[in-house]
Scaffold this motif. Structure first.
Motif, PDB file in Angstrom:
ATOM      1  N   ILE A   1       0.833  -1.200   0.000  1.00  0.00           N
ATOM      2  CA  ILE A   1       0.000   0.000   0.000  1.00  0.00           C
ATOM      3  C   ILE A   1       0.869   1.252   0.000  1.00  0.00           C
ATOM      4  O   ILE A   1       0.611   2.220  -0.733  1.00  0.00           O
ATOM      5  N   VAL A   2       1.916   1.248   0.810  1.00  0.00           N
ATOM      6  CA  VAL A   2       2.839   2.395   0.874  1.00  0.00           C
ATOM      7  C   VAL A   2       3.478   2.645  -0.482  1.00  0.00           C
ATOM      8  O   VAL A   2       3.552   3.790  -0.964  1.00  0.00           O
TER       9      VAL A   2
ATOM     10  N   ILE B   1     -10.692   0.388  -4.296  1.00  0.00           N
ATOM     11  CA  ILE B   1     -10.494   1.275  -5.456  1.00  0.00           C
ATOM     12  C   ILE B   1      -9.910   2.624  -5.041  1.00  0.00           C
ATOM     13  O   ILE B   1      -9.776   3.513  -5.884  1.00  0.00           O
ATOM     14  N   ALA B   2      -9.565   2.794  -3.760  1.00  0.00           N
ATOM     15  CA  ALA B   2      -9.080   4.082  -3.263  1.00  0.00           C
ATOM     16  C   ALA B   2      -7.835   4.528  -4.022  1.00  0.00           C
ATOM     17  O   ALA B   2      -6.833   3.808  -4.053  1.00  0.00           O
TER      18      ALA B   2
ATOM     19  N   LEU C   1      -8.392   8.747   1.092  1.00  0.00           N
ATOM     20  CA  LEU C   1      -9.632   8.039   0.806  1.00  0.00           C
ATOM     21  C   LEU C   1      -9.606   6.620   1.370  1.00  0.00           C
ATOM     22  O   LEU C   1     -10.641   6.089   1.776  1.00  0.00           O
ATOM     23  N   LEU C   2      -8.421   6.021   1.423  1.00  0.00           N
ATOM     24  CA  LEU C   2      -8.308   4.692   2.022  1.00  0.00           C
ATOM     25  C   LEU C   2      -8.620   4.762   3.521  1.00  0.00           C
ATOM     26  O   LEU C   2      -9.317   3.888   4.060  1.00  0.00           O
ATOM     27  N   VAL C   3      -8.126   5.781   4.198  1.00  0.00           N
ATOM     28  CA  VAL C   3      -8.425   5.962   5.621  1.00  0.00           C
ATOM     29  C   VAL C   3      -9.929   6.161   5.824  1.00  0.00           C
ATOM     30  O   VAL C   3     -10.531   5.594   6.743  1.00  0.00           O
TER      31      VAL C   3
ATOM     32  N   TRP D   1      -2.691  -5.729  -3.305  1.00  0.00           N
ATOM     33  CA  TRP D   1      -3.224  -5.411  -1.984  1.00  0.00           C
ATOM     34  C   TRP D   1      -4.700  -5.060  -2.043  1.00  0.00           C
ATOM     35  O   TRP D   1      -5.424  -5.214  -1.047  1.00  0.00           O
ATOM     36  N   ARG D   2      -5.162  -4.597  -3.199  1.00  0.00           N
ATOM     37  CA  ARG D   2      -6.568  -4.210  -3.334  1.00  0.00           C
ATOM     38  C   ARG D   2      -7.501  -5.420  -3.172  1.00  0.00           C
ATOM     39  O   ARG D   2      -8.639  -5.277  -2.728  1.00  0.00           O
ATOM     40  N   TRP D   3      -6.993  -6.602  -3.513  1.00  0.00           N
ATOM     41  CA  TRP D   3      -7.805  -7.805  -3.349  1.00  0.00           C
ATOM     42  C   TRP D   3      -7.941  -8.195  -1.887  1.00  0.00           C
ATOM     43  O   TRP D   3      -8.835  -8.978  -1.518  1.00  0.00           O
TER      44      TRP D   3
END
Length: 539
Positions: free
Chosen positions: A39-40, A97-98, A103-105, A166-168
């Protein structure tokens, strides 16, 4: 409210659905840990935002458990379960989908909202649907699912992150959530508390959220921002906490003030005959009061060690996320084995001895981890320790929940479930804070001391120590490419810190075992009597 008096096979199918719902939220609380590096790299977020990605879910989740436990009793437990799962699935889509860290937070906060609807609701559904010996079996399945999913989360997250994206790790929640909602409509009977239905205590809900959120925030973020003097400046968007002070003392002060106000407000409403978020007279029930204290202490020891082990396996031993998940799978296997043992042994000796056996097994497993941890420990040396630990978690988690709720009237199981779930979450947050502090403080101090003893200048040793601690051990891999000797020092120090965390966890579990000594075994009753007994319990 429906309380089964005749065999109903749909109840057991419903238990499977309820257990999968628990799995959904427990997996998500652990699956993100192994996906963070990806993610980072993908979203290019800083260390502060990384912490919020991990902790915003826990913060919201813990703060709202009590509120939604009470709402479930009043408006329908199955209804709130399906709403919670739906919110959780929608938030998972947003997370998957962020395009940015912010938006992920936001998606993680929404996931915490949905998760807080699910956990106490599943617990109260089990309590309201099963009676007698069947209730013990159902709690064993429910609790073992929680213990097992703590380990399955990293394995699933490692596989999805390594082989896909990571999105999965978030996208996998969508088909599972749909299956849960559909299954709940066909297999889970609706139940609610008709006797205590009434208006919602809005002021009590706000005070409850303030108390829980400020406490969990302080426990989780104390090491980052400084327990008293500021170590780092707290920022939210473009706003920053005033320089020269730490937000943590303010957070704890808010906890105390809001907590006192919550108790005073609830007592005032209760005396006037109005509904409250949680009736304080539940704490007059000895099993509920003492069991909740024991649950808090046990959770402190249980979940804190899960923070340090994946970091040690990946950053010291060099395992991939997927390999780490496979090692931790031993914990899940031990937990699932425990469900079968609890179902049979619990009928013969009762739930309280099972709780004590489980905590004792956890102590043995965690202490053994402390003995085997080193910079060159083979994976197979850790597996038996994790199996014993997982076996203990599977026994203690389910049966302790049953002991806490054994004398609570069934129609009030939602508010009681929310209260004991909140106690567990506070214990978990405290465990992460305390054991995380033990791990990183020990590691940082040992790295600096050993480098200085080897002749490294103090300034250089301090920078290396800060890098190892700030990266949670991730800097060790880079050190190996530049300076093998320094990397060895860092790896050994991180192993020693992990050992200290393991032994600290064992110490807290010993206190949890001691806390169960205040609990008393219930008198044996026929299968049909617990419902009547619960209905007659003091409220």
């Amino acid at each position: 409210m429906h309380t089964p008096s005749v065999p109903d096979r749909r109840r057991w199918a419903g238990l499977v659905v309820i257990s999968v719902a628990v799995s959904l939220i427990i997996v998500d609380s652990t699956i993100v840990n192994v996906a963070i590096p990806s993610i980072v790299a993908d979203l290019d977020i800083d260390s502060t935002l990384v912490q919020w990605v991990q902790e915003s879910y826990t913060l919201v989740f813990a703060a709202l458990l009590l509120v939604f436990g009470s709402l479930a009793d009043r408006y329908g437990r199955r209804r709130l379960l399906t709403i919670g799962v739906s919110v959780f699935v929608a938030a998972s889509v947003l997370a998957a989908i962020a395009p940015t860290g912010d938006l992920l937070v936001a998606a993680r906060i929404l996931q915490g909202l949905g998760g807080a609807m699910v956990l106490p609701t599943t617990l109260s559904l089990v309590n309201a649907t099963f009676t007698g010996r069947e209730r013990g079996i159902a709690f064993a399945v429910w609790g073992s699912t929680i213990g097992g999913m703590v380990a399955v989360g990293p394995l699933l997250g490692g596989w999805l992150t390594t082989d896909f994206s990571w999105r999965w790790a978030f996208g996998i929640n969508v088909p599972l959530g749909i299956a849960i909602v559909v299954g709940a409509f066909f297999t889970v009977r609706e139940s609610r508390d008709t006797a205590h239905a009434g208006g919602i205590d809005v002021v009590g809900a706000v005070l409850s959220v303030l108390t829980s959120a400020s406490l969990v925030f302080g426990l989780i973020e104390g090491r980052t921002y400084g327990w008293w003097t500021p170590a780092e400046r707290f920022r939210v968007g473009g706003w920053a906490w005033p320089a020269g002070t730490s937000p943590i003392p303010f957070a704890f002060a808010l906890t105390i003030v809001a907590g006192i106000a919550f108790v005073a407000w609830s007592r005032r409403r209760q005396r006037s005959g109005r509904s409250t978020l949680i009736a304080l007279d539940l704490f007059r029930i000895g099993s509920f009061r003492n069991g909740s204290i024991a649950a808090l202490i046990v959770s402190l020891g249980e979940f804190g060690i899960v923070l340090s082990l994946p970091l040690w396996l990946q950053n010291v031993l060099g395992y991939s996320a997927l390999q780490t998940g496979f090692v931790l799978l031993a914990l899940a296997i031990g937990s699932f084995v425990a469900s079968g043992f609890a179902a049979t042994a619990g009928q013969r000796i009762g739930p309280l001895p099972i709780v004590r056996i489980g905590i004792a097994a956890e102590i043995v497993g965690v202490a053994a981890i402390g003995f085997v941890v080193s910079a060159d420990t083979p994976w197979w040396a850790v597996v038996p320790c994790l199996f014993v630990y997982g076996f203990g978690v599977g026994l203690a988690t389910a049966q302790l929940t049953g002991v806490v709720l054994q004398d609570v009237p069934v129609e009030r199981s939602g508010e009681a479930s929310g209260a004991q779930s909140t106690a567990r979450q506070i214990g978990s947050a405290l465990g992460i804070a305390v054991l995380g502090t033990v791990l990183f403080t020990s590691t940082g101090g040992l790295v600096q001391q050993r480098l200085e003893d080897a002749g490294t200048p103090s300034g250089v040793a301090s920078r290396v120590s800060d890098a190892v601690v700030t990266s949670s051990g991730g800097a060790i891999a880079g050190l190996r490419e530049r300076d093998a000797a320094t990397a060895d020092v860092a790896a050994t120090a991180f192993s020693d810190g992990t050992r200290a965390a393991a032994w600290s966890a064992a110490g807290f579990l010993v206190l949890g075992l001691a806390a169960t000594l205040r609990l008393r075994r219930p008198d044996p009753t026929p299968d049909e009597q617990p419902t009547a007994r619960s209905a007659a319990s003091p409220a």
